[in-house]
Scaffold this motif. Structure first.
Motif, short mmCIF file in Angstrom:
data_model
loop_
_atom_site.label_atom_id
_atom_site.label_comp_id
_atom_site.label_asym_id
_atom_site.label_seq_id
_atom_site.Cartn_x
_atom_site.Cartn_y
_atom_site.Cartn_z
N GLY A 242 28.83 36.84 41.87
CA GLY A 242 28.27 35.83 42.78
C GLY A 242 28.74 35.98 44.21
O GLY A 242 28.18 35.37 45.11
N ASP A 243 29.77 36.81 44.46
CA ASP A 243 30.34 36.94 45.80
C ASP A 243 30.10 38.36 46.31
O ASP A 243 30.99 39.19 46.35
N LEU A 244 28.85 38.64 46.70
CA LEU A 244 28.50 39.99 47.12
C LEU A 244 28.06 40.05 48.58
O LEU A 244 27.38 40.98 49.00
N ALA A 245 28.44 39.06 49.36
CA ALA A 245 28.09 39.07 50.78
C ALA A 245 28.86 40.19 51.48
O ALA A 245 30.07 40.31 51.34
N GLY A 246 28.15 41.01 52.20
CA GLY A 246 28.81 42.06 52.98
C GLY A 246 28.52 43.46 52.50
O GLY A 246 27.93 44.27 53.23
N PRO A 247 28.94 43.87 51.28
CA PRO A 247 28.73 45.25 50.86
C PRO A 247 27.25 45.61 50.75
O PRO A 247 26.41 44.77 50.42
N GLY A 248 26.94 46.87 51.03
CA GLY A 248 25.56 47.34 50.89
C GLY A 248 25.29 47.92 49.53
O GLY A 248 24.15 48.30 49.21
N ALA A 249 26.33 48.04 48.70
CA ALA A 249 26.16 48.61 47.36
C ALA A 249 27.28 48.09 46.47
O ALA A 249 28.33 47.64 46.95
N VAL A 250 27.06 48.15 45.15
CA VAL A 250 28.07 47.73 44.19
C VAL A 250 28.08 48.73 43.04
O VAL A 250 27.03 49.16 42.56
N LEU A 251 29.27 49.12 42.61
CA LEU A 251 29.45 50.05 41.50
C LEU A 251 29.94 49.26 40.29
O LEU A 251 31.00 48.63 40.34
N LEU A 252 29.16 49.30 39.18
CA LEU A 252 29.47 48.51 38.00
C LEU A 252 29.39 49.36 36.73
O LEU A 252 28.66 50.35 36.68
N THR A 253 30.12 48.92 35.69
CA THR A 253 29.95 49.45 34.34
C THR A 253 29.49 48.29 33.47
O THR A 253 30.27 47.72 32.70
N PRO A 254 28.21 47.91 33.55
CA PRO A 254 27.75 46.64 32.96
C PRO A 254 27.65 46.65 31.44
O PRO A 254 27.82 45.60 30.82
N ALA A 255 27.40 47.79 30.81
CA ALA A 255 27.24 47.80 29.35
C ALA A 255 28.57 47.64 28.63
O ALA A 255 28.63 47.02 27.57
N HIS A 256 29.63 48.19 29.22
CA HIS A 256 30.95 48.14 28.57
C HIS A 256 31.98 48.39 29.66
O HIS A 256 32.31 49.53 29.96
N GLN A 257 32.45 47.33 30.28
CA GLN A 257 33.30 47.47 31.47
C GLN A 257 34.51 48.34 31.18
O GLN A 257 35.20 48.17 30.18
N PHE A 258 34.73 49.30 32.08
CA PHE A 258 35.91 50.15 31.92
C PHE A 258 37.00 49.70 32.86
O PHE A 258 36.78 49.59 34.06
N PRO A 259 38.20 49.41 32.34
CA PRO A 259 38.62 49.61 30.94
C PRO A 259 38.63 48.33 30.09
O PRO A 259 38.97 48.40 28.92
N MET A 260 38.28 47.16 30.65
CA MET A 260 38.48 45.92 29.92
C MET A 260 37.59 45.80 28.69
O MET A 260 37.92 45.08 27.75
N GLY A 261 36.44 46.46 28.69
CA GLY A 261 35.65 46.56 27.47
C GLY A 261 34.66 45.45 27.23
O GLY A 261 34.05 45.41 26.15
N VAL A 262 34.43 44.54 28.19
CA VAL A 262 33.47 43.46 27.98
C VAL A 262 32.15 43.82 28.64
O VAL A 262 32.13 44.46 29.70
N ALA A 402 32.56 48.34 21.45
CA ALA A 402 31.86 49.55 21.86
C ALA A 402 32.87 50.47 22.54
O ALA A 402 34.02 50.11 22.78
N GLY A 403 32.42 51.67 22.86
CA GLY A 403 33.24 52.59 23.63
C GLY A 403 34.18 53.46 22.82
O GLY A 403 34.08 53.55 21.60
N LEU A 404 35.11 54.09 23.52
CA LEU A 404 36.06 55.02 22.91
C LEU A 404 37.51 54.62 23.18
O LEU A 404 38.40 55.45 23.11
N HIS A 405 37.73 53.34 23.51
CA HIS A 405 39.10 52.91 23.77
C HIS A 405 39.24 51.42 23.44
O HIS A 405 38.25 50.71 23.26
N ALA A 406 40.48 50.98 23.35
CA ALA A 406 40.79 49.57 23.13
C ALA A 406 41.88 49.16 24.11
O ALA A 406 42.72 49.97 24.52
N VAL A 407 41.88 47.89 24.49
CA VAL A 407 42.92 47.32 25.33
C VAL A 407 43.86 46.52 24.44
O VAL A 407 43.42 45.62 23.73
N LEU A 408 45.14 46.87 24.46
CA LEU A 408 46.14 46.19 23.64
C LEU A 408 46.99 45.31 24.53
O LEU A 408 47.79 45.80 25.34
N ARG A 409 46.82 44.00 24.41
CA ARG A 409 47.60 43.07 25.23
C ARG A 409 49.06 43.07 24.79
O ARG A 409 49.37 43.06 23.59
#
Length: 472
Positions: A242-262, A402-409
């Motif tokens: 929701g806070d995208l004022a300013g940048p002309g582009a955004v880089l995302l991993t929307p299907a499976h955020q790396f590394p958090m995995g959501v 999904a993916g090939l990794h897991a985050v261990l808290r």
């Protein structure tokens, strides 16, 4: 017809000198071996071939070979030809170094860091499972049917066979809306990102919004083309768009955020595409492991919501192997000409690998391989979850749908000690802090990012044992 140097066997550069042709040739061969130019085991041309190359009598060459065999420099066996003897001394400086010199040279050489016993660093698939036999079959079919002109410099966008195969595959599997004319083949994701960074900078963009957690190699790459990166907030629903004022582009991993995995929440997917339409901004969608999902339906590509404002970047690095250096971008029509120009006037990706991947996809071999790999990685993930529940019940894995990794808290403050303990055990892994943008506003979390793609199947149980031993 007289035989010439152009029609005979092995090439060998020699400049015989000195009194007598035989002695000059013998000395030249001996110096080539002693100096290290001819390594032990190197096969030499036949006496007939070398005689024709040098314009001397065949018997002269045969006699020179015989002299060096008698001296121990060469060996000659029926059926295997004449070779440099395995025990022949050699030095790259033309003389055999002394023991003291060898010891001094060894001391100056940088010591290689020992390879880890188990590699749990995320980002690499199981290279031992690369489908060699099926890939070789596809390569043979592709090469047998390829037109001669396909082996030329070619279209900078990439081979049309691959772009056609990718357009159909991406539409069917990821919901991407594109056609072969708007696909650009590149040498890996980083190459594609460099091309896009160049285009953005030329358009006057100065800042790219990125996720708070990601890969510094991508942020550094954007910085090298003159772009600043600004991290976006992050919470349990993924990146806050929701806070995208300013940048002309955004880089995302929307299907499976790396590394958090959501996955990116549907409301936030809608918000970022709405931002792109309103402002003319560009969304760079990194679909780095979209093929691998286990406990949920696949999340469709963000590009399907707005093909005019989203660049979909995919790669064969996770599904096959990073060494192929093959990736692709589904580009908005308005960006195609600029991106193609930024790539260069001719194709820089290997034609044979492109043709092979096209055949691999159209034959159905790619789908079969991905399904097999998905099952194998799911079994590894399940074994990881089970091992943690049994041996480290206080450590909870997340991002495992999904993916090939897991985050261990981990408990607060324990990440550095666990990573150090893992290194002592010969276990390569990364803490979550390694992936946090230095300007991120999110509170640091103690966690491990454990990749389960790299170890081969036979080593997975041992890797799990080593991991559980270092967990608190």
């Amino acid at each position: 017809m007289a035989e010439s140097w152009a029609t005979l066997g092995l090439d060998l550069h020699l400049e015989p000198a000195g009194p007598g042709v035989r002695r000059g040739l013998t000395d030249a061969l001996r110096e080539a071996v002693r100096g290290g130019r001819l390594a032990p085991g190197t096969r030499l041309p036949s006496s007939r071939s070398l005689a024709a190359d040098l314009g001397i009598a065949r018997n002269t060459v045969a006699d020179a070979y015989a002299d060096l065999v008698a001296e121990g420099w060469l060996t000659a066996r029926q059926g295997s030809g004449t070779r440099v003897a395995r025990g022949a001394p050699a030095s790259p400086f033309g003389q055999t170094p002394s023991a003291e010199a060898r010891r001094a040279g060894a001391a100056r050489q940088p010591r290689e860091r020992p390879r880890p016993v188990h590699d749990l660093v995320p980002g690499t698939p199981d290279l031992a499972s690369f489908p060699r036999t099926q890939w070789l079959k596809a390569a043979r079919r592709a090469l047998a049917t390829a037109p001669h002109h396909a082996l030329g410099y070619g279209d900078p966008r990439g081979r049309p066979e691959l772009r056609t195969a990718l357009a159909g595959h991406l539409a069917r599997v990821r919901g991407v809306r594109t056609d072969p004319d708007h696909l650009l083949v590149c040498a890996g994701f980083s190459h594609g990102l460099r091309i896009l960074g160049t285009v953005l900078r030329a358009r006057g963009v100065t800042t790219v919004a990125v996720e708070s957690y990601g890969l510094d190699v991508h942020w550094d790459l954007l910085a090298r083309v003159g772009l600043r990166t600004r991290p976006l907030p992050f919470d349990g629903l993924g990146t806050v768009t929701g806070d995208l004022a300013g940048p002309g582009a955004v880089l995302l991993t929307p299907a499976h955020q790396f590394p958090m995995g959501v996955p990116l929440h549907p409301d936030r997917r809608a918000a970022v595409t709405d931002w792109a339409r309103r402002t003319g901004g560009l969304i760079l969608e990194d679909d780095y492991d979209g093929e691998f999902r286990y406990d949920r339906q696949p999340v469709g590509a963000l590009q399907g919501l707005d093909p005019d404002h989203v660049v979909h970047l995919g790669t064969a690095s996770k599904s096959l192997a990073p060494g192929l250096r093959l990736a692709w971008m589904a580009l908005p029509p308005s960006l195609m000409e600029e991106a193609t120009a930024a790539k260069g006037p001719s194709d820089t990706c290997g034609v044979l690998d492109q043709l092979t991947l096209a055949e691999f996809i159209t034959s159905g071999a790619y789908d079969r391989h991905v399904r097999s790999a998905r099952l194998r990685y799911r079994r590894r993930r399940d074994a990881l979850v089970e091992a943690l529940a049994t041996r480290a019940p206080d450590v909870h894995p997340t991002g495992i749908a999904a993916g090939l990794h897991a985050v261990l808290r981990l408990p607060p403050g324990t990440e550095p000690a666990v990573v150090q303990a893992a290194a002592w055990q010969g276990l390569a892994l990364h803490g979550l802090s390694r992936f946090r943008h230095e300007q991120a506003a999110v509170a640091p979390l103690d966690a491990l990012v454990v990749g389960y793609g790299t170890p081969p199947d036979h080593a997975w149980a041992g890797a799990l044992d080593a991991l559980c031993r270092v967990l608190p």
